[in-house]
Design a protein around this motif. Structure first.
Motif, PDB file in Angstrom:
ATOM      1  N   GLN A  67      -2.653  -5.947 -17.548  1.00 46.82           N
ATOM      2  CA  GLN A  67      -1.620  -6.084 -16.517  1.00 46.82           C
ATOM      3  C   GLN A  67      -0.361  -6.766 -17.063  1.00 46.82           C
ATOM      4  O   GLN A  67       0.753  -6.353 -16.776  1.00 46.82           O
ATOM      5  CB  GLN A  67      -2.182  -6.884 -15.333  1.00 46.82           C
ATOM      6  N   LYS A  68      -0.556  -7.794 -17.877  1.00 46.00           N
ATOM      7  CA  LYS A  68       0.586  -8.552 -18.378  1.00 46.00           C
ATOM      8  C   LYS A  68       1.500  -7.728 -19.277  1.00 46.00           C
ATOM      9  O   LYS A  68       2.665  -8.074 -19.481  1.00 46.00           O
ATOM     10  CB  LYS A  68       0.104  -9.778 -19.145  1.00 46.00           C
ATOM     11  N   TYR A  93      -5.611  -7.347 -12.532  1.00 48.01           N
ATOM     12  CA  TYR A  93      -4.917  -8.606 -12.805  1.00 48.01           C
ATOM     13  C   TYR A  93      -5.955  -9.696 -13.016  1.00 48.01           C
ATOM     14  O   TYR A  93      -6.714 -10.033 -12.106  1.00 48.01           O
ATOM     15  CB  TYR A  93      -4.015  -8.923 -11.611  1.00 48.01           C
ATOM     16  N   PRO A  95      -5.659 -13.306 -14.021  1.00 54.15           N
ATOM     17  CA  PRO A  95      -4.747 -14.411 -14.317  1.00 54.15           C
ATOM     18  C   PRO A  95      -5.347 -15.517 -15.172  1.00 54.15           C
ATOM     19  O   PRO A  95      -4.684 -16.026 -16.083  1.00 54.15           O
ATOM     20  CB  PRO A  95      -4.353 -14.923 -12.932  1.00 54.15           C
ATOM     21  N   ASP A  99      -4.127 -12.669 -18.250  1.00 55.81           N
ATOM     22  CA  ASP A  99      -2.757 -12.268 -17.962  1.00 55.81           C
ATOM     23  C   ASP A  99      -1.786 -13.396 -17.658  1.00 55.81           C
ATOM     24  O   ASP A  99      -0.569 -13.183 -17.689  1.00 55.81           O
ATOM     25  CB  ASP A  99      -2.738 -11.269 -16.784  1.00 55.81           C
ATOM     26  N   GLU A 101      -0.009 -16.084 -14.929  1.00 50.27           N
ATOM     27  CA  GLU A 101       0.449 -15.878 -13.552  1.00 50.27           C
ATOM     28  C   GLU A 101       1.516 -14.794 -13.463  1.00 50.27           C
ATOM     29  O   GLU A 101       2.492 -14.793 -14.218  1.00 50.27           O
ATOM     30  CB  GLU A 101       1.012 -17.177 -12.968  1.00 50.27           C
ATOM     31  N   ILE A 102       1.321 -13.869 -12.535  1.00 47.84           N
ATOM     32  CA  ILE A 102       2.345 -12.897 -12.144  1.00 47.84           C
ATOM     33  C   ILE A 102       2.721 -13.256 -10.714  1.00 47.84           C
ATOM     34  O   ILE A 102       1.967 -12.987  -9.778  1.00 47.84           O
ATOM     35  CB  ILE A 102       1.833 -11.449 -12.258  1.00 47.84           C
ATOM     36  N   GLU A 111      -1.812  -5.350  -6.579  1.00 49.05           N
ATOM     37  CA  GLU A 111      -1.661  -5.200  -8.027  1.00 49.05           C
ATOM     38  C   GLU A 111      -1.086  -3.837  -8.405  1.00 49.05           C
ATOM     39  O   GLU A 111      -0.196  -3.730  -9.256  1.00 49.05           O
ATOM     40  CB  GLU A 111      -3.020  -5.407  -8.703  1.00 49.05           C
ATOM     41  N   TRP A 114       2.569  -3.394  -7.620  1.00 50.13           N
ATOM     42  CA  TRP A 114       3.376  -4.045  -8.654  1.00 50.13           C
ATOM     43  C   TRP A 114       3.506  -3.147  -9.879  1.00 50.13           C
ATOM     44  O   TRP A 114       4.594  -2.997 -10.443  1.00 50.13           O
ATOM     45  CB  TRP A 114       2.731  -5.381  -9.026  1.00 50.13           C
ATOM     46  N   GLN A 118       6.914  -1.496 -11.514  1.00 44.13           N
ATOM     47  CA  GLN A 118       7.302  -1.720 -12.905  1.00 44.13           C
ATOM     48  C   GLN A 118       7.585  -0.412 -13.640  1.00 44.13           C
ATOM     49  O   GLN A 118       8.522  -0.334 -14.446  1.00 44.13           O
ATOM     50  CB  GLN A 118       6.210  -2.492 -13.650  1.00 44.13           C
TER      51      GLN A 118
END
Length: 221
Positions: A67-68, A93, A95, A99, A101-102, A111, A114, A118
């Motif tokens: 995800q990151k 995700y 975290p 990944d 924090e988003i 998720e 998002w 992107q």
């Protein structure tokens, strides 16, 4: 079909293997040069390409990366796919585990919504909750006892029909899980995540899900 896969980890690599067995023309990429996928290409007959080229003229695109790393994808990464070709994203995700924090996701954005934001394209969420070995080995013919069901979030229409047909061809029962705005129902920490449920239990688990992030899957615990 011509299928482009962005990401060659456990899920992306497994899908490359399974989809080639089904006879699809697969282009697969990772975050490095195509030469780093030489073994996978030789094993499967998939074509290793740069990530920016994976979606070129594709009937379907799969995004399967941490995800990151999604914001690091090239602008318009899936724009070269055929008009109307659906985009699947398999991401989760994590975290605490990977990944960091988003903020938008921690603030409540789904998720997959998002991810769609992107990459600038609508997505279908599927394959995010099944263990890769089960994806590789546990597919069964339609109607077989004990067939695993996979939830699919995304908009209705031809794209959904194609994604459902692909999941069925891979040996799993597709279950409509609502639009992407409700894809939180299959995120980590929900009743369906990581489970090999049948259709009835998958539908039940989706209905029982709540949008609040559980402590294990939040950066703000």
């Amino acid at each position: 079909m011509k299928i482009g896969i962005i990401g060659a980890g456990h899920i992306g690599g497994t899908l490359a293997r399974r989809l080639r067995v089904l006879g699809h023309d697969v282009a697969v990429s990772n975050s490095r040069a195509p030469e780093t996928l030489a073994d996978l290409a030789a094993e499967t007959g998939a074509t290793a390409v740069w990530a920016k080229d994976a979606a070129a003229d594709a009937d379907l695109v799969i995004v399967s990366i941490p995800q990151k790393n999604v914001p690091d994808l090239a602008d318009g990464i899936v724009d070269a796919r055929k008009p109307g070709a659906p985009v699947i994203e398999t991401n989760n995700y994590y975290p605490q585990q990977r990944d960091g924090e988003i903020p938008a996701i921690e603030d409540g954005q789904a998720e997959s919504a998002w991810v769609a934001e992107q990459i600038g394209a609508p997505v279908y969420k599927v394959f995010n909750g099944i263990w890769w070995k089960h994806l590789l080995e546990s597919g069964k013919p339609s109607g077989a006892a004990g067939r695993i069901a996979l939830p699919i979030a995304g908009e209705d229409g031809p794209g959904r029909a194609l994604v459902h047909a692909l999941v069925d061809d891979l040996g799993f029962d597709p279950v409509a899980a609502g639009p992407i705005s409700e894809s939180w129902r299959q995120q980590p920490g929900t009743p369906v995540y990581g489970k090999d449920f049948d259709v009835a239990d998958t539908v039940k688990a989706l209905a029982e899900a709540t949008p609040a992030r559980t402590p294990e899957w939040s950066a703000r615990t």
